[in-house]
Design an enzyme around this catalytic site. Structure first.
Site: not given
Ligand code: NI
Length: 187
Positions: A46, A51, A100-101, A142-143, A146
């Protein structure tokens, strides 16, 4: 085009993101394609627009790679614009590890709702709706966090937060090792 991924500590990850408006439609398709490319390049499931430095309400998800462990993620490939999430409280919340990235090299246990209903616009700005459970629901929650300027470590307990503080500080300083391009608050 592969974008660098903004790391924890960058102010753009703390912004409440703005809705995508109809006039942006032309630009959105390229951006969506770039976000999928960026996500696959970093082996994520995701990615939210903030991000890659864009504080707009746009998320891409592809959880198919997890489908062996989490069958509910089979063919879960979505472009989510301007989402509206509703929690369905027929199941207890579940604690599972996630990463998370924007926080490379970390994974923490997070409690999430198990069952959600979502309404959103797809990449053609067409309204969609669906219900998601299990890890599919987790990825989406989660996304969507953000888009509110939240990251998953906001959900860990104060004690745990203290224990991971030095890791978070290192990420803020850009001291990370990962295989994809990143952008930290420090540079
Ligand atoms: Ni994330």
């Amino acid at each position: 085009m592969i974008y660098p991924i903004y790391l924890y500590g960058h102010p753009v990850l703390r912004k409440k993101c703005e809705p995508v408006v109809a006039e942006q439609e032309g630009d959105i398709k390229q951006l969506v394609a770039d976000m999928f490319e960026t996500m696959y390049n970093s082996e994520g499931v995701g990615l939210a627009a903030p991000q890659i430095g864009k504080p707009i309400r746009l998320v891409v998800v592809d959880g198919d790679v997890l489908s062996e462990k989490f069958p509910e993620c089979k063919d879960l490939k979505l472009t989510i614009i301007n989402p509206r999430l509703e929690v369905i409280t027929d199941e207890d919340p579940v604690v599972r590890e996630e990463g998370c990235l924007s926080l490379p090299g970390m994974a923490e246990n997070v409690k999430r709702h198990e069952h959600i209903k979502l309404e959103w616009l797809d990449e053609n700005m067409q309204p969609q709706s669906g219900e998601f459970r299990g890890f599919a629901s987790r990825i989406i929650q989660h996304e969507l966090d953000h888009l509110e300027g939240e990251v998953y470590t906001d959900h860990v307990s104060p004690i745990r937060k203290q224990l991971i503080k030095s890791k978070l500080t290192n990420i803020q300083k850009g001291k990370v090792k990962c295989d994809y391009k990143v952008k930290s608050a420090a540079k």
